[in-house]
Design an enzyme around this catalytic site. Structure first.
Site, PDB file in Angstrom:
ATOM      1  N   MET A  79       1.121  -1.611  -0.554  1.00 11.48           N
ATOM      2  CA  MET A  79      -0.158  -0.351  -0.693  1.00 11.48           C
ATOM      3  C   MET A  79       0.758   1.376  -0.208  1.00 11.48           C
ATOM      4  O   MET A  79       2.223   1.375   0.902  1.00 11.48           O
ATOM      5  CB  MET A  79      -1.061   0.077   1.036  1.00 11.48           C
ATOM      6  CG  MET A  79      -2.034  -0.637   1.444  1.00 11.48           C
ATOM      7  SD  MET A  79      -3.382  -1.225   2.589  1.00 11.48           S
ATOM      8  CE  MET A  79      -3.675  -0.180   2.587  1.00 11.48           C
ATOM      9  N   HIS A  80       0.315   2.262  -0.335  1.00  5.58           N
ATOM     10  CA  HIS A  80       0.598   3.882  -0.447  1.00  5.58           C
ATOM     11  C   HIS A  80       1.319   4.198  -0.930  1.00  5.58           C
ATOM     12  O   HIS A  80       2.343   5.436  -1.223  1.00  5.58           O
ATOM     13  CB  HIS A  80       1.160   3.610   1.484  1.00  5.58           C
ATOM     14  CG  HIS A  80       0.332   3.165   2.455  1.00  5.58           C
ATOM     15  ND1 HIS A  80      -1.023   3.533   2.944  1.00  5.58           N
ATOM     16  CD2 HIS A  80       0.774   2.685   3.312  1.00  5.58           C
ATOM     17  CE1 HIS A  80      -1.222   3.297   3.405  1.00  5.58           C
ATOM     18  NE2 HIS A  80      -0.061   2.603   4.030  1.00  5.58           N
ATOM     19  N   ASP A 234      -3.157  -5.150   0.785  1.00  8.28           N
ATOM     20  CA  ASP A 234      -1.873  -6.163   1.258  1.00  8.28           C
ATOM     21  C   ASP A 234      -2.942  -6.939   2.048  1.00  8.28           C
ATOM     22  O   ASP A 234      -3.233  -8.142   1.596  1.00  8.28           O
ATOM     23  CB  ASP A 234      -0.582  -6.129   1.007  1.00  8.28           C
ATOM     24  CG  ASP A 234      -0.050  -4.885   2.077  1.00  8.28           C
ATOM     25  OD1 ASP A 234      -1.012  -4.364   2.800  1.00  8.28           O
ATOM     26  OD2 ASP A 234       0.367  -5.400   2.071  1.00  8.28           O
TER      27      ASP A 234
END
Length: 477
Positions: A79-80, A234
């Protein structure tokens, strides 16, 4: 046949399953991280595609007939990460990853500009996507000006698969541009970062179709019409792989980082405790997470220092330690999120004596990570979302000693799933199955059978309680 792709930080896993969710073939493609400056963590987005091609190629080689019957694909992703594309969909720079800490100064700027905590449900942290874009705007203005789309890592893979800009709720919530309660982009949060909806992909739910496989890929792979699902971040994908989709369900992931994940039926936040509040990958469902940045990574660090493999170090600790380690370890090797929100925090061993040996230090590392999870438990308990029993996932869950220490330190009951495909890749494959309408969620998103359940004995909880207080005092001091 259904393909789940799990785009991690260190590699891509491809898992092919049939309609009964039986594993047919598995492939892997390695990835590396570039750290050109302190606090920086980057990857070339094109390396994700190469790793996917490698992993998928292995699956095709192992099961060519089965792969030819492919009906659905979904991607789980780290992520991110900020992937900036120009008007021709070319990356303008390396992607800035989830564990990149350069944008600390930009966090306070964004907090002052808009209600990120109330709308986005989370503290603005350097690891999230929004402050990364503010950093690029300030430090690489020519790149920011050329940016036409900002995609998360898995959504860049989805662009390769489908030719479309699409994201889904669980991953999008980690950008800090999503109105998490409304499950839609927030114009106010985007404007605070100098962006608009035009920079964003369209949104679907993780179990909905995001598009179809591009004809060029379908022809190259020898497959027909293949649906590509929205996928998941995830942790949400791991939850789907474990069947953790009902309010009150939860799991604990003992991976490179650590996650305590709890499903909720509505949006709620606890930003004071640095709890993450995100959408789940299935409709009308949310989740809260406590996140620690160094879980098995702390043991990997000790492995590098000692020259011994992590598994060999873990074997130095008995499955049910009679006593806590006399050494206190603060596992903040990469800073910390829950509950401290302290990217500059550092790790340390405290209480070392000449008589202590490597087994004491290994147990102290496990114990320090367990106490960090205890901090997460307290933060989730403050907002009423702490489950009593959780499933376990991640590579560290193979150490029964570590799980016993965690149970003793947190009071959680831990369920170990039976061996077989679980986790993010299976979660992605399940979402692919649902996106094709070949099955319903009640039949697909089921929990595994438990191989073993670990309870914390009352006596061990009392022993660890005193050590936990020492751990907390070490942080405050």
């Amino acid at each position: 046949m259904y393909l789940g792709l799990d785009l991690g930080t260190s590699g891509v896993k491809a898992l092919l399953v049939d309609a009964s969710q039986t594993e047919i073939a598995v492939g892997h493609g390695p990835l590396t991280v570039q750290r050109p400056h302190p606090l920086w963590s980057e990857q070339d987005p094109l390396s994700w595609i190469s790793a996917c091609e490698s992993a998928i190629g292995q699956v095709r080689e192992q099961a060519p007939k089965e792969f030819a019957a492919l009906r659905g694909i979904a991607v789980s992703g780290q992520m991110h990460g900020a992937t900036l594309l120009d008007g021709d969909d070319r990356p303008l720079r390396s992607a800035i990853l989830w564990n990149d800490g350069r944008a600390q100064a930009e966090c306070a700027e964004l907090e002052a500009r808009a209600d990120f905590r109330g709308i986005g449900g989370n503290i603005v942290m350097a690891g999230f996507t929004a402050p990364k874009l503010r950093w690029v705007d300030k430090n690489e203005p020519e790149i920011f000006a050329k940016t036409r789309k900002v995609l998360l890592p898995k959504d860049f893979v989805n662009l390769w698969l489908t030719g479309e800009y699409v994201s889904e709720m669980s991953d999008a919530a980690g950008t800090l541009w999503l109105d998490v309660a409304k499950r839609d982009w927030s114009d106010a949060l985007l404007a605070a970062t100098g962006l608009t909806r035009d920079h964003m992909p369209r949104l679907v739910e993780g179990n909905q179709a995001a598009g179809t496989l591009r004809g060029e890929l379908a022809q190259s792979w020898g497959v027909g019409n293949v649906t590509v699902a929205g996928g998941a971040g995830d942790n949400a994908a791991t939850a789907c792989g474990l069947g953790i989709v009902k309010p009150g369900d939860g799991f604990l992931s003992l991976g490179t980082s650590g996650v305590l994940f709890s499903v909720t039926d509505r949006f709620a936040s606890n930003t004071d405790g640095a709890v993450h509040s995100f959408c789940h990958a299935v409709p009308n469902t949310w989740h809260q997470m406590g996140v620690i940045l160094s879980a098995t990574d702390a043991l990997s660090w000790l492995s590098q220092i000692t020259g011994q493999k992590p598994a060999d170090l873990a074997a130095l600790v008995p499955n049910n330690p009679a006593q806590p380690s006399p050494i206190t370890f603060l596992p903040y090797l990469s800073g910390e999120r829950t509950p401290h929100n302290a990217p500059d925090a550092t790790g340390s061993f405290l209480g070392l004596r000449r008589a202590h040996g490597l087994p004491d230090m290994v147990q102290a590392v496990m114990q320090g990570v367990a106490f960090a999870f205890a901090d997460c438990c307290a933060a989730l308990d403050q907002c009423g979302s702490l489950p009593d029993t959780v499933w376990v996932a991640g590579g560290g869950s193979q150490s029964e000693a570590w799980l016993q220490i965690i149970a003793s330190a947190t009071g959680l009951t831990l369920k170990i799933p039976q061996s077989g495909a679980q986790g993010a890749a299976l979660g992605a494959a399940r979402l692919a199955m649902l996106a094709t309408d070949d099955a319903n969620s009640q039949d697909v998103l089921n929990v595994p059978k438990a191989e073993k359940t670990i309870h914390a004995a009352q006596q061990s909880q009392q022993l660890y309680a005193g050590c936990y207080q020492t751990f907390k005092d070490a942080w405050t001091n």
